[in-house]
Design an enzyme around this catalytic site. Structure first.
Site, mmCIF file in Angstrom:
data_model
loop_
_atom_site.group_PDB
_atom_site.id
_atom_site.type_symbol
_atom_site.label_atom_id
_atom_site.label_comp_id
_atom_site.label_asym_id
_atom_site.label_seq_id
_atom_site.Cartn_x
_atom_site.Cartn_y
_atom_site.Cartn_z
ATOM 1 N N ASP A 26 0.832 -1.212 0.000
ATOM 2 C CA ASP A 26 0.000 0.000 0.000
ATOM 3 C C ASP A 26 0.865 1.262 0.000
ATOM 4 O O ASP A 26 1.976 1.255 0.528
ATOM 5 C CB ASP A 26 -0.898 -0.041 1.242
ATOM 6 C CG ASP A 26 -2.060 0.926 1.142
ATOM 7 O OD1 ASP A 26 -2.296 1.487 0.049
ATOM 8 O OD2 ASP A 26 -2.734 1.135 2.165
ATOM 9 N N HIS A 43 3.042 3.469 -8.874
ATOM 10 C CA HIS A 43 2.843 2.039 -9.145
ATOM 11 C C HIS A 43 4.078 1.451 -9.842
ATOM 12 O O HIS A 43 4.489 0.333 -9.560
ATOM 13 C CB HIS A 43 1.590 1.817 -10.006
ATOM 14 C CG HIS A 43 0.314 2.190 -9.295
ATOM 15 N ND1 HIS A 43 0.031 1.810 -8.003
ATOM 16 C CD2 HIS A 43 -0.760 2.923 -9.699
ATOM 17 C CE1 HIS A 43 -1.161 2.279 -7.636
ATOM 18 N NE2 HIS A 43 -1.651 2.971 -8.655
ATOM 19 N N LEU A 137 11.060 -20.836 -4.489
ATOM 20 C CA LEU A 137 10.171 -19.883 -3.806
ATOM 21 C C LEU A 137 8.856 -19.865 -4.584
ATOM 22 O O LEU A 137 8.879 -19.911 -5.813
ATOM 23 C CB LEU A 137 10.799 -18.487 -3.820
ATOM 24 C CG LEU A 137 9.925 -17.371 -3.231
ATOM 25 C CD1 LEU A 137 10.613 -16.736 -2.030
ATOM 26 C CD2 LEU A 137 9.633 -16.280 -4.225
HETATM 27 C C1 FPP Z 1 -1.760 0.322 -3.312
HETATM 28 O O1 FPP Z 1 -1.330 1.637 -3.479
HETATM 29 C C2 FPP Z 1 -1.282 -0.534 -4.364
HETATM 30 C C3 FPP Z 1 -2.048 -1.069 -5.359
HETATM 31 C C4 FPP Z 1 -3.496 -0.822 -5.517
HETATM 32 C C5 FPP Z 1 -1.488 -1.950 -6.361
HETATM 33 C C6 FPP Z 1 -0.167 -2.575 -6.046
HETATM 34 C C7 FPP Z 1 0.472 -2.817 -7.323
HETATM 35 C C8 FPP Z 1 1.789 -2.760 -7.596
HETATM 36 C C9 FPP Z 1 2.876 -2.587 -6.603
HETATM 37 C C10 FPP Z 1 2.241 -2.902 -8.982
HETATM 38 C C11 FPP Z 1 1.596 -3.981 -9.773
HETATM 39 C C12 FPP Z 1 1.978 -5.355 -9.373
HETATM 40 C C13 FPP Z 1 2.450 -6.259 -10.241
HETATM 41 C C14 FPP Z 1 2.647 -7.682 -9.841
HETATM 42 C C15 FPP Z 1 2.801 -5.898 -11.594
HETATM 43 P P1 FPP Z 1 -2.435 2.762 -3.582
HETATM 44 O O2 FPP Z 1 -2.598 3.125 -5.008
HETATM 45 O O3 FPP Z 1 -3.695 2.320 -2.910
HETATM 46 O O4 FPP Z 1 -1.744 3.893 -2.789
HETATM 47 P P2 FPP Z 1 -2.481 5.032 -1.937
HETATM 48 O O5 FPP Z 1 -3.275 4.338 -0.857
HETATM 49 O O6 FPP Z 1 -1.343 5.836 -1.394
HETATM 50 O O7 FPP Z 1 -3.346 5.798 -2.890
#
Ligand code: FPP
Length: 252
Positions: A26, A43, A137
């Site tokens: 997150d 991201h 893994l």
């Molecule tokens: C939360 O940050 C994260 C996500 C919704 C997606 C997590 C995805 C990645 C790290 C990249 C994609 C993964 C792969 C396997 C390619 P948020 O956007 O909710 O952050 P915020 O709460 O600060 O807005």
């Protein structure tokens, strides 16, 4: 005690080293906003953090790493951001699959595939098929995943068996339902980490988390690295795991 109130896949002892670590990655958006960057850049940096953490997980002897990469609730985000997240998954599989395979990583996917674009479905299947026999893994990617949906789907499949007269409802235990979840052979997570300071599960592995230790880390996912993972594991090692009993299962 009701049958099934104990962990479903064997009681892992707390040896100080979690066998299965699951992560809610997150804070990508807030990381980007704090730097005046678009959310997409957060991201993208999140995928770089994931690569580092995968390497660290190898080095730290973790056997299973589960990541929450797209939740069933993420569909409520703007279409452009959904497109960015799907694009990152596509690129991650296309660019990293060969090296994951040569590193001995077995890729598993949990979540609802129905309704995903055909090329995404094909990439997910390709990743699973290519790496099926790897044992170093296991990387479990939760994609279009939500626990309530996973549990409801398991219940639906059991209900069909009952309706068809193939199953007596009295035989349904927690173990039975657990065996209808998306990856029943994977042990429950010992440790669940959530970055960015938020302290909730957000529909992630709610069945499997019954006896997981939860560690909340106050840094945003793009800044999470090996040292942060080691810090979370050190916190985990201090926890007494009693699984509802009286005797701590500690070994560290
Ligand atoms: C939360 O940050 C994260 C996500 C919704 C997606 C997590 C995805 C990645 C790290 C990249 C994609 C993964 C792969 C396997 C390619 P948020 O956007 O909710 O952050 P915020 O709460 O600060 O807005």
């Amino acid at each position: 005690m009701l049958k099934g109130d104990t962990p479903q896949t064997g009681e892992p002892e707390n040896t100080g080293s979690p066998r299965h670590v699951a992560i809610i990655m997150d804070g990508n958006g807030r990381w980007a906003a704090a730097r005046g960057l678009p959310r997409a850049e957060g991201h993208r940096r999140g995928v770089e953090a994931l690569r580092k953490v995968l390497r660290a997980a190898h080095e730290l002897g973790i056997s299973y790493l589960t990541i929450f990469s797209f939740s069933s609730e993420n569909w409520s985000r703007p279409a452009s951001e959904i497109g960015d997240l799907f694009g990152l998954l596509r690129r991650f599989i296309r660019n990293d699959l060969a090296s994951l395979h040569s590193d001995g990583v077995c890729v598993r996917i949990i979540g609802e595939r129905e309704g995903l674009e055909p090329d995404i479905k094909a990439l997910l299947k390709e990743a699973e098929d290519l790496t099926r026999h790897n044992t170093r893994l296991t990387l479990v990617v939760a994609f279009n995943y939500g626990s309530r949906h996973e549990i409801a789907h398991a219940a639906q499949r059991l209900a069909v068996e009952v309706a068809e007269g193939k199953r007596d409802p009295a035989t349904i235990t927690a173990e039975t339902l657990g065996s209808y979840l998306d990856a029943p052979d994977i042990p429950d997570p010992d440790l669940i980490i959530r970055t960015s300071g938020e302290q909730r599960l957000s529909n992630f592995l709610m069945w499997q988390a019954a006896y997981s230790e939860l560690v909340f880390v106050p840094i945003h996912w793009p800044d999470f690295d090996k040292a942060a993972l080691e810090g979370a594991i050190a916190e985990y090692a201090t926890r007494e795991r009693r699984f509802g009993g009286l005797i701590a299962k500690t070994g560290s």
